[in-house]
Structures are given as structure tokens and as C-alpha cells.
Motif scaffolding. Structure first.
Motif, PDB file in Angstrom:
ATOM      1  N   GLU A  64       0.801  -1.225   0.000  1.00  0.00           N
ATOM      2  CA  GLU A  64       0.000   0.000   0.000  1.00  0.00           C
ATOM      3  C   GLU A  64       0.832   1.273   0.000  1.00  0.00           C
ATOM      4  N   ALA A  65       2.002   1.259   0.637  1.00  0.00           N
ATOM      5  CA  ALA A  65       2.849   2.450   0.585  1.00  0.00           C
ATOM      6  C   ALA A  65       3.322   2.716  -0.844  1.00  0.00           C
ATOM      7  N   VAL A  66       3.570   1.653  -1.598  1.00  0.00           N
ATOM      8  CA  VAL A  66       3.936   1.802  -3.013  1.00  0.00           C
ATOM      9  C   VAL A  66       2.770   2.392  -3.795  1.00  0.00           C
ATOM     10  N   VAL A  67       1.564   1.924  -3.497  1.00  0.00           N
ATOM     11  CA  VAL A  67       0.362   2.431  -4.173  1.00  0.00           C
ATOM     12  C   VAL A  67       0.254   3.945  -4.014  1.00  0.00           C
ATOM     13  N   VAL A  68       0.345   4.416  -2.775  1.00  0.00           N
ATOM     14  CA  VAL A  68       0.196   5.848  -2.510  1.00  0.00           C
ATOM     15  C   VAL A  68       1.377   6.635  -3.078  1.00  0.00           C
ATOM     16  N   ALA A  89      -8.747  -1.021   7.375  1.00  0.00           N
ATOM     17  CA  ALA A  89      -7.785  -0.501   8.342  1.00  0.00           C
ATOM     18  C   ALA A  89      -6.364  -0.987   8.059  1.00  0.00           C
ATOM     19  N   ALA A  90      -6.214  -2.249   7.670  1.00  0.00           N
ATOM     20  CA  ALA A  90      -4.875  -2.796   7.447  1.00  0.00           C
ATOM     21  C   ALA A  90      -4.177  -2.099   6.293  1.00  0.00           C
ATOM     22  N   GLY A  91      -4.902  -1.888   5.191  1.00  0.00           N
ATOM     23  CA  GLY A  91      -4.306  -1.233   4.033  1.00  0.00           C
ATOM     24  C   GLY A  91      -3.966   0.219   4.300  1.00  0.00           C
ATOM     25  N   VAL A  92      -4.873   0.926   4.970  1.00  0.00           N
ATOM     26  CA  VAL A  92      -4.596   2.327   5.303  1.00  0.00           C
ATOM     27  C   VAL A  92      -3.415   2.403   6.268  1.00  0.00           C
ATOM     28  N   GLY A  93      -3.351   1.470   7.204  1.00  0.00           N
ATOM     29  CA  GLY A  93      -2.222   1.444   8.134  1.00  0.00           C
ATOM     30  C   GLY A  93      -0.899   1.246   7.417  1.00  0.00           C
ATOM     31  N   ASN A  94      -0.860   0.308   6.477  1.00  0.00           N
ATOM     32  CA  ASN A  94       0.365   0.089   5.711  1.00  0.00           C
ATOM     33  C   ASN A  94       0.763   1.326   4.918  1.00  0.00           C
ATOM     34  N   ALA A  95      -0.211   2.106   4.499  1.00  0.00           N
ATOM     35  CA  ALA A  95       0.041   3.259   3.635  1.00  0.00           C
ATOM     36  C   ALA A  95       0.329   4.540   4.402  1.00  0.00           C
ATOM     37  N   MET A  96       0.245   4.536   5.726  1.00  0.00           N
ATOM     38  CA  MET A  96       0.252   5.792   6.468  1.00  0.00           C
ATOM     39  C   MET A  96       1.525   6.608   6.272  1.00  0.00           C
ATOM     40  N   GLY A  97       2.671   5.965   6.175  1.00  0.00           N
ATOM     41  CA  GLY A  97       3.898   6.728   5.942  1.00  0.00           C
ATOM     42  C   GLY A  97       3.843   7.484   4.628  1.00  0.00           C
ATOM     43  N   ALA A  98       3.304   6.824   3.591  1.00  0.00           N
ATOM     44  CA  ALA A  98       3.196   7.468   2.280  1.00  0.00           C
ATOM     45  C   ALA A  98       2.106   8.540   2.283  1.00  0.00           C
ATOM     46  N   ILE A  99       1.030   8.332   3.045  1.00  0.00           N
ATOM     47  CA  ILE A  99      -0.008   9.365   3.171  1.00  0.00           C
ATOM     48  C   ILE A  99       0.562  10.598   3.861  1.00  0.00           C
ATOM     49  N   ALA A 106       1.785  18.228  -0.204  1.00  0.00           N
ATOM     50  CA  ALA A 106       0.582  18.927  -0.672  1.00  0.00           C
ATOM     51  C   ALA A 106       0.109  18.348  -2.002  1.00  0.00           C
ATOM     52  N   THR A 107       0.033  17.023  -2.049  1.00  0.00           N
ATOM     53  CA  THR A 107      -0.389  16.316  -3.261  1.00  0.00           C
ATOM     54  C   THR A 107      -1.873  15.986  -3.174  1.00  0.00           C
ATOM     55  N   PRO A 108      -2.660  16.331  -4.189  1.00  0.00           N
ATOM     56  CA  PRO A 108      -4.098  16.039  -4.149  1.00  0.00           C
ATOM     57  C   PRO A 108      -4.390  14.569  -4.449  1.00  0.00           C
ATOM     58  N   LEU A 109      -4.766  13.829  -3.430  1.00  0.00           N
ATOM     59  CA  LEU A 109      -5.126  12.417  -3.567  1.00  0.00           C
ATOM     60  C   LEU A 109      -6.516  12.202  -2.978  1.00  0.00           C
ATOM     61  N   VAL A 110      -7.371  11.508  -3.704  1.00  0.00           N
ATOM     62  CA  VAL A 110      -8.660  11.068  -3.183  1.00  0.00           C
ATOM     63  C   VAL A 110      -8.507   9.588  -2.842  1.00  0.00           C
ATOM     64  N   LEU A 135      -8.531   7.295  11.512  1.00  0.00           N
ATOM     65  CA  LEU A 135      -7.347   6.465  11.305  1.00  0.00           C
ATOM     66  C   LEU A 135      -6.225   7.222  10.609  1.00  0.00           C
ATOM     67  N   ALA A 136      -6.552   7.988   9.579  1.00  0.00           N
ATOM     68  CA  ALA A 136      -5.520   8.698   8.818  1.00  0.00           C
ATOM     69  C   ALA A 136      -5.294  10.124   9.310  1.00  0.00           C
ATOM     70  N   MET A 137      -6.067  10.565  10.264  1.00  0.00           N
ATOM     71  CA  MET A 137      -5.893  11.923  10.786  1.00  0.00           C
ATOM     72  C   MET A 137      -4.620  12.000  11.618  1.00  0.00           C
ATOM     73  N   PRO A 138      -3.926  13.139  11.635  1.00  0.00           N
ATOM     74  CA  PRO A 138      -4.305  14.418  11.027  1.00  0.00           C
ATOM     75  C   PRO A 138      -3.708  14.647   9.652  1.00  0.00           C
ATOM     76  N   TYR A 139      -3.312  13.584   8.951  1.00  0.00           N
ATOM     77  CA  TYR A 139      -2.578  13.765   7.704  1.00  0.00           C
ATOM     78  C   TYR A 139      -3.445  13.620   6.463  1.00  0.00           C
ATOM     79  N   VAL A 140      -4.733  13.865   6.637  1.00  0.00           N
ATOM     80  CA  VAL A 140      -5.637  14.068   5.500  1.00  0.00           C
ATOM     81  C   VAL A 140      -6.441  15.333   5.779  1.00  0.00           C
ATOM     82  N   LYS A 141      -6.825  16.032   4.716  1.00  0.00           N
ATOM     83  CA  LYS A 141      -7.561  17.282   4.879  1.00  0.00           C
ATOM     84  C   LYS A 141      -9.017  17.046   5.272  1.00  0.00           C
TER      85      LYS A 141
END
Length: 539
Positions: A64-68, A89-99, A106-110, A135-141
Motif C-alpha cells: 500500500e505504501a507503493v500504491v500511494v 484498516a490494514a491497508g490504510v495502516g500500511n500506507a500511512m507513511g506514504a499518506i 501537498a499532493t491532491p489524492l482522493v 485512522l488517517a488523521m491528522p494527515y488528511v484534509k
């Protein structure tokens, strides 16, 4: 059905004729130009891909970090928001460093995150996310799990508008798996302004500072190139004969490195910034914080007698700046307005930046020699995606950035961006030669991205700078009291074979240790039609 009341039968028939949430979301994504989906799907996401339309493409990442990271690079390269699909939750957790990195970039990602079916959420089911909006706060708008299935398209639309409003950034929508097949209505896209214009009274203050100073300096950050203001920045600097520095830890380059007004890169340390800017009485910061520090420091934030003004699109950054006047607006809009408002007296040109001494070959190979040689053999419009923290100061001296939108790195300090973003940038810039310049330690956070480069046959030259250690940590250790040569735990990386790792992902690869072979090796690698990895062993 025959045993149901007529009103229920009519409702069921009407629902059958209506589009599903999946239909409405895909239609909305199509209208936003987000037909490339980056993801690593799990069971809670599968319903999105039923009858997947031919005009969409799915870019599978192996983690997931590669995905993001790929989506981050792609969004920056295309100047559009990218759509990401993660697993609960597992996928978002794996991706959190990249998020976190996308947030700092300041990259626009949905980002859509799967969730278990609504009907079983009360029973804490397997693979559910118990608190998806936090889960992803505070690193999402913006983060939401819609109250009803019918609200999913509206949530996606709101997320898109927020992601693309300055300052841009990632957003997250959690979507229960049974929502995709529920009936709803199509949602019409809207036009939403993304740029704020400068306030006339603040614009006048900044213009007056520039017009009446004697020795101006500009500090140019990521926001300049991100907002397409490279040319306007050059014009403004030339009008004022201002020396131009690149801001500390800047993720993009906003000024040509071979321009006579270019002064270099500021370090992320208070005293050194003040020392570098000494002698200037007016400092204009464009598209950057004032200033980013990496270590604690004392004393003033500016040279004695200097005034500071800042043009920034992020009100939060403007709020914490300790000194100066801040003009919150679109960076390009602000610089364009200053071009109209400022009319300085004729000033003498500042002194030229001193060139770095020429690096000479030796064994083991110096990093400076590698980067000097790479600069000599590459075309000026080659795109560089860099993540080699210990080599970055050397790169700043030996490998100038010549053109807009040809340099990308991460603003977060978190590793794993480089290889994945290189793939995303190359995917977003078809036909461009892209160089992924990545350290040995950094590359191991997202080595799976090599597989994507091979599957897509992208014209990428990956250069792995292998010094067999986390060199940035070792070089930084003195700040915390380590003596020269004292052993630092957890910083050695012996035994990694990047040629074998690349070939295991299907990527052509070779190794070079002899400086006499470096130039020809790099020239050949820069002509490859598909991806190739060059491991360079350095001192």
C-alpha cells in the motif's frame, strides 16, 4: 415479489432502473479526469470492480505504501488529483507513511478505503475499521464514512474539491462494501475555485518592501513549481536583481540552477540560514515556510535589519511563521501580482555563486563524481525523482536543476517515496526520460515498485547509490553528541544485492564500481526503452 404490497413492488422496480453507487462514483471520477486507479485491493473493495469500464485503468501496487507513492508522483506529474483505493484498516495502516508524505508534499489524492458491510458492523467483524474517519488523521484534509450508501458520491465529490483546493492534500472516504450495489442518483460535477487572490493592501506592503530595499534575496520553495510559477519567479528575480536561494527541504526546485542569480540551497538550520542571508535587507519567501528547521537553534530568524515577506497558499504556514508579513494566496497569482505592482530602482547584480571544485575519480567512487558525471551525460529536460538524503547536499552542488517540473523529492523526511514516485511520475509524463536517484536504505522501503516499472515498460533509469549504510543518520549523529568514528547502532546495511533484487522483479540491472566505466554505463542506461537499474557502489 407477488406477495409484496404494490407500493413496495413499485419501489423495487424503480430502484432497479436507477444507477448504483458504483455507477455514480465511476461517472463522477470520469468527469474529474480520474480514470487511473491506484490500489491493492482486499475483499471489502471488490464490489467497486464489478463490470469495470474499459476507459479506466487499474494500477496494482504490491504494497500500500507503493500504491500511494505511485499516486503521489502521478498526481504531481499530471497536475491533477489521483484516485487511490486501499483496503480497510490494514491497508490504510500500511500506507500511512506514504499518506504522511503526500500530506507534506501537498499532493491532491482522493483515497477510498474499504469497510465491512454495514449490516455486520455492529458485531466488530473481521477486517473492519473501528474508527475509519480518525485512522488517517491528522494527515488528511478531510475524512468521512458517509451515513448512507446514497451519500457516497457526494462524499467523493466533496473530497475531490477539498483535495484540489490550495493547499492541496490527501483526503479519505471510507466506503462499506455493500454500498457499491445500492441504488442512488448520478451527481453532477461542479466548478469550484481552487486559487485565492492576494489582498490589495498586503500586496502593496510587499511591493513597497521590494521597491525600497537595496539588497533583496528570494527564497523559493516547492509551491513555485507546484503552482506553475517558475517563469514568473525568474522574471521577478531579474527585475529586482535578487539573489535566489532554494528553501530548506524543498520537495521541488523553483529556479534554474545555472542562472546567474542562483545562490544555492539553504540548510534547515536557523543560524546557517541567517548566515547565508546575511547582507540582505529584504527577504521574499515564495511558496515555502519561513523557515523549515531540522534541528533546534537559538538566536534571530533573520539577519539584523532585514525585513521578510512571504507568499504562501497555506494559511496554517502563514500563521506559524515567527516574523514578517504573509500574503496568503495562490503562489502564481501572488508572484504575478508582484510583477505588476513592483517597480524597483536599478540595482547592481549580486555576486555570482562560487562553483564547486571539480570532483575527481577515485576508488571507492565519490558521490560527487557520480552526480557530476550523471549531470554531464543527461539531457537538461530529464526528470529527476530523488530520495537519497545523505547525497542531497552533494547533488545540490554537482547536479543543477535546469527546467521546471524536472525535480521531485519528498517533503516529509519519511523514507519510501523515491522508487514508487519515480514510477508514478513516469506514468504521468509519457515519453519523458525519468531518473530515480535513490539511496540503498531508502530503496528497500518500496523495492516492489520495480515490478510496476517492468509491467508498464516505462523509460526509467533507476540509480541506486549504495554506500551500505544509512549515511544520513551517521552524518547527523554528531548533533546528538556522537564522537567522530563512534559506532551508531542500526545504521549499517551490508550484503544487499540490488542487481539480484531488480532481476527478481524482472528489471534489467547492472552494477558499476569502476569510475572509468561510469560515464559509458550511465549513457547506455539512459537510452534504454524500458526500465533499467544501475547500482553504483560509492565511498
Amino acid at each position: 415479489m407477488s406477495g409484496q404490497p404494490s407500493s413496495l413492488r413499485a419501489t423495487a422496480a424503480a430502484d432497479t432502473a436507477r444507477p448504483t453507487v458504483r455507477d455514480a462514483v465511476l461517472d463522477l471520477l470520469r468527469s474529474f479526469g480520474m480514470t487511473t486507479i491506484f490500489g491493492n485491493p482486499g475483499s471489502t473493495e471488490l464490489a467497486l470492480f464489478l463490470d469495470f469500464p474499459d476507459d479506466f485503468s487499474y494500477q496494482l501496487g504490491l504494497q500500500e505504501a507503493v500504491v500511494v507513492g505511485m499516486a503521489d508522483g502521478y498526481a504531481q506529474a499530471t497536475r491533477k488529483a489521483a484516485f487511490v483505493n486501499l483496503h480497510s484498516a490494514a491497508g490504510v495502516g500500511n500506507a500511512m507513511g506514504a499518506i504522511f508524505t503526500a500530506y507534506k508534499n501537498a499532493t491532491p489524492l482522493v483515497i477510498s478505503a474499504g469497510q465491512q458491510a454495514r449490516s455486520i458492523l455492529p458485531y466488530d467483524p473481521f477486517l473492519s475499521s473501528s474508527d475509519p474517519t480518525h485512522l488517517a488523521m491528522p494527515y488528511v484534509k478531510y475524512s468521512v464514512e458517509p451515513a448512507r450508501a446514497e451519500d457516497v458520491p457526494q462524499a467523493i465529490a466533496r473530497a475531490y474539491y477539498m483535495a484540489t483546493q490550495a493547499p492541496c492534500g490527501p483526503v479519505l472516504v471510507s466506503i462499506p462494501s455493500d454500498d457499491w450495489n445500492r441504488p442512488c442518483d448520478y451527481l453532477q460535477p461542479r466548478t469550484v475555485s481552487t486559487t485565492a487572490w492576494p489582498q490589495p493592501e498586503i500586496l502593496a506592503q510587499v511591493a513597497e518592501m521590494l521597491n525600497h530595499c537595496e539588497r533583496p534575496a528570494f527564497v523559493v520553495g516547492t509551491g513555485v513549481d507546484r503552482d506553475g510559477a517558475w517563469n514568473e519567479t525568474v522574471q521577478l528575480a531579474e527585475r529586482h536583481n535578487a539573489r535566489v536561494w532554494i528553501a530548506p527541504m524543498s520537495a521541488r526546485c523553483g529556479f534554474p540552477g545555472d542562472h546567474p542569480l542562483f545562490a544555492g540551497y539553504l540548510p534547515a538550520e536557523r543560524a546557517k540560514i541567517v548566515g547565508s542571508l546575511g547582507g540582505h535587507d529584504a527577504i521574499l519567501v515564495l511558496g515555502a515556510p519561513a523557515f523549515t528547521y531540522h534541528i533546534e537553534g537559538e538566536g534571530p530568524h533573520l539577519p539584523a535589519g532585514a525585513s521578510l515577506a512571504q507568499v504562501i497558499d497555506d494559511p496554517a504556514i502563514a500563521a506559524w511563521a515567527p516574523v514578517g508579513t504573509a500574503m496568503v494566496c495562490g503562489v502564481r497569482a501572488g508572484i504575478s501580482a508582484l510583477l505588476q505592482a513592483s517597480s524597483p530602482p536599478k540595482r547592481p547584480a549580486p555576486p555570482l555563486r562560487q562553483k564547486a571544485p571539480r570532483a575527481e575519480p577515485s576508488s571507492p567512487m565519490p558521490v560527487a563524481y557520480l552526480l557530476q558525471t550523471l549531470d554531464e551525460v543527461r539531457a537538461p529536460d530529464t526528470v529527476i525523482v530523488e530520495e537519497s538524503p545523505s547525497a542531497r547536499p552533494v547533488m545540490h552542488r554537482y547536479m543543477p536543476i535546469y527546467q521546471s517540473e524536472t525535480f521531485y523529492t519528498m517533503a516529509s523526511g519519511g523514507l519510501g517515496y523515491g522508487l514508487a514516485a519515480t514510477v508514478g511520475v513516469a506514468l504521468g509524463m509519457p515519453g519523458k526520460r525519468v531518473i530515480g536517484l535513490v539511496g540503498d536504505g531508502s530503496s528497500m522501503y518500496s523495492i516492489q515498485a520495480l515490478w510496476n516499472a517492468v509491467q508498464l515498460q516505462l523509460p526509467i533509469t533507476f540509480i541506486i547509490i549504495n554506500n551500505q549504510r544509512y549515511a544520513a543518520l551517521q552524518e547527523f549523529a554528531h548533533t546528538f553528541g556522537f564522537k567522530p568514528g563512534e559506532h551508531l547502532q542500526g545504521s549499517e546495511l551490508p550484503g544487499l544485492d540490488f542487481v539480484a533484487l531488480a532481476k527478481g522483479h524482472g528489471c534489467e540491472a547492472l552494477r558499476v564500481e569502476d569510475p572509468a566505466l561510469l560515464a559509458d554505463t550511465l549513457k547506455s542506461a539512459l537510452q534504454s526503452k524500458g526500465p533499467i537499474l544501475v547500482e553504483v557502489r560509492v565511498a
